[in-house]
Design an enzyme around this catalytic site. Structure first.
Site, short mmCIF file in Angstrom:
data_model
loop_
_atom_site.label_atom_id
_atom_site.label_comp_id
_atom_site.label_asym_id
_atom_site.label_seq_id
_atom_site.Cartn_x
_atom_site.Cartn_y
_atom_site.Cartn_z
N TYR A 146 -8.41 100.34 19.52
CA TYR A 146 -9.22 99.33 18.83
C TYR A 146 -8.55 99.02 17.50
O TYR A 146 -8.19 99.94 16.76
CB TYR A 146 -10.63 99.86 18.60
CG TYR A 146 -11.54 98.92 17.84
CD1 TYR A 146 -11.93 97.70 18.37
CD2 TYR A 146 -12.03 99.27 16.58
CE1 TYR A 146 -12.78 96.85 17.67
CE2 TYR A 146 -12.89 98.43 15.87
CZ TYR A 146 -13.26 97.22 16.42
OH TYR A 146 -14.10 96.39 15.73
N ASP A 241 -1.63 101.50 13.32
CA ASP A 241 -3.00 101.31 12.86
C ASP A 241 -3.56 102.68 12.51
O ASP A 241 -3.99 103.43 13.39
CB ASP A 241 -3.85 100.62 13.93
CG ASP A 241 -5.28 100.37 13.45
OD1 ASP A 241 -5.64 100.92 12.38
OD2 ASP A 241 -6.01 99.64 14.12
N LYS A 274 -11.09 102.88 6.23
CA LYS A 274 -11.98 104.05 6.25
C LYS A 274 -11.78 105.00 5.06
O LYS A 274 -12.31 104.73 4.00
CB LYS A 274 -11.89 104.73 7.61
CG LYS A 274 -12.38 103.76 8.71
CD LYS A 274 -12.63 104.34 10.08
CE LYS A 274 -13.37 103.35 10.95
NZ LYS A 274 -12.63 102.76 12.04
C1 LIG Z 1 -12.47 101.28 12.39
C2 LIG Z 1 -11.16 100.79 12.89
C3 LIG Z 1 -10.73 99.48 12.68
C4 LIG Z 1 -11.62 98.41 12.11
O1 LIG Z 1 -12.00 98.66 10.80
P1 LIG Z 1 -13.32 97.91 10.23
O2 LIG Z 1 -13.34 98.36 8.79
O3 LIG Z 1 -14.46 98.42 11.04
O4 LIG Z 1 -13.11 96.46 10.37
C5 LIG Z 1 -9.45 99.15 13.05
N1 LIG Z 1 -8.62 100.05 13.62
C6 LIG Z 1 -9.01 101.32 13.84
C7 LIG Z 1 -8.05 102.28 14.44
C8 LIG Z 1 -10.29 101.73 13.50
O5 LIG Z 1 -10.68 102.97 13.77
#
Ligand SMILES: *Cc1c(COP(=O)(O)O)cnc(C)c1O
Length: 434
Positions: A146, A241, A274
């Site tokens: 994601y 990511d 995060k």
């Molecule tokens: C949480 C998450 C996102 C999205 O971040 P948001 O602040 O919720 O938009 C993107 N990539 C990864 C791997 C994530 O865990």
């Protein structure tokens, strides 16, 4: 056993009248596990309290950001001070520079970083940057990873190599994802085939190095090695990511974990979120100078944000990073994650429940399998019913884990060995019911 949740139920009913599904982010609605979401009244340390004043040991921590636990005094103080100085200016501040310097000091694969407000925004901007910097359009992502909800990344369907992805969400036109190639995680053969077919058109390969959005699945070291080699060979950018893994699995983030096995290893672009906001809306993406200089106002790739580098959010992020950079922080966090995973494993073994676990730093995952899965399709074979018994059994006993089996778990510095023992004791009771 089940405690009173009537005030949560009433709030959920009220919420559903004015907010779609009653929530502002879908997984909070408990749709996968059933039952009523807990409405949080307040949180402190490793705990939060719901509308009925029931206390829970919190293993979600806002989906990762609360690595210090809730309400850490140094963070609260920094935020209180920042609030008094103003909420937002739409003009640069010294604190943004300080935060950028601190991020770059801890993650040396980047020379420059741009601050944004959410992981979605950071991942979306990283893709635009990769496309702008390479002059190419196509990108590779992996099933089960994601990267936020930008249109081009909302594809997961393993539709094979010949065809490009189909949108996962309504409202995403097929044309928007026609350049997104979706491959199976940890599948080297498919990866090689994709580069052989599309190498010269690929702008980037985006990956969660330790996938936390299909529970907890590591990219194997040989797979990651091939990702790096093929990107370099074909002039595509390797985008990590690390929105979830950044400052969560190690102080140097997941890329430092791979560098232990692959000397000199680094991604070309890193996406963070995060933990770097410590619970405030803050995210970032960064790369070497030559790549980052493609961004406006220096270059031709446009990217902007009214609240980007927000002074309260940067104060929160900076205070958080200063705490986690203290010596021994990750050793202790890892020890506790391992203590919890070991305890759950023993309890499951005693009850004869097939079970396996993995963790890195303060991020963990467990499966109702004998062996750790390597990709999304395997994760999805989990017996939903058994997971839901586990989830609700723990919830009833004051332990809050993710309300879906495809999410990772998070340890914080505030969890004590006693909290972990309480969790394991609760799990031991629940395993007998599975
Ligand atoms: C949480 C998450 C996102 C999205 O971040 P948001 O602040 O919720 O938009 C993107 N990539 C990864 C791997 C994530 O865990």
């Amino acid at each position: 056993m089940t405690h009173n949740t009537d005030l949560n139920i009433a709030l959920f009913e009220r919420a559903k009248r004015v907010i779609p599904g009653g929530v502002n982010s879908p997984v909070r609605a408990f749709k996968a596990v059933g039952g009523t979401p807990r409405f949080v009244k307040r949180a402190q340390g490793a705990y939060f309290w719901d509308a009925n004043d029931q206390r829970y040991i919190d293993y979600i921590g806002s989906w990762g950001p609360m690595i210090l636990g809730h309400g850490h005094p140094a963070v609260v103080q920094a935020v209180q001070q920042a609030v008094l100085e103003g909420f937002s200016y739409g003009a640069p501040t010294e604190r943004e520079v300080e935060l950028a310097e601190e991020i770059l000091r801890l993650v040396p694969s980047m020379d420059m970083v741009r601050l944004v407000s959410s992981g979605t925004e950071a991942a979306m901007s990283a893709i635009r940057l990769a496309r702008g910097a390479t002059g190419r359009s196509k990108l590779i992502k992996f099933e089960g990873c994601y990267h936020g909800h930008a249109d081009a990344l909302l594809v997961k369907a393993g539709s094979g190599l010949a065809t490009f992805g189909n949108p996962t969400s309504a409202g995403v036109p097929p044309e928007v994802v026609q350049h997104t190639l979706v491959l199976e995680y940890n599948n080297i053969e498919q990866l090689e085939e994709a580069f052989a077919l599309h190498g010269p058109e690929l702008a980037c390969l985006m990956i969660e190095p330790i996938a936390g959005n299909m529970n907890f699945v590591r990219a194997s070291v040989p797979f990651m090695k091939r990702c790096r080699e093929l990107c370099t060979q074909h002039g595509a950018l390797l985008v990590f990511d690390e929105v979830m893994t950044g400052f969560r699995v190690a102080l140097g983030s997941a890329q430092s974990v791979y560098a232990r096995h692959l000397p000199g290893f680094e991604p070309d672009i890193t996406v963070m979120g995060k933990v770097i906001g410590g619970g405030m809306p803050l995210a970032a993406f960064g790369a070497r100078r030559a790549v980052m200089e493609h961004l406006a106002p220096l270059g031709s790739v446009y990217q902007a944000g009214t609240l980007s580098g927000n002074p309260v959010a940067t104060a929160c992020g900076l205070a958080t990073l200063r705490e986690i950079a203290k010596p021994g922080f990750y050793e202790e966090l890892s020890r506790k994650a391992q203590l919890l995973m070991g305890g759950l494993q023993t309890a499951a073994d005693k009850a004869g429940v097939p079970f396996c676990t993995d963790s890195e730093g303060g991020m963990f995952g467990f499966f109702l399998f004998k062996e750790l899965p390597q990709n999304y399709a395997t994760v999805m074979t989990t017996d939903n019913k058994r997971f839901n018994i586990l989830f609700h059994g723990l919830l009833d006993r004051g332990v809050y884990i993710a309300p879906a089996l495809y999410e990772a778990g998070f340890m914080s510095a505030a969890h004590t060995d006693a909290d972990i023992a309480e969790t394991v004791a609760a799990a031991a009771e629940v395993f007998k019911m599975i």
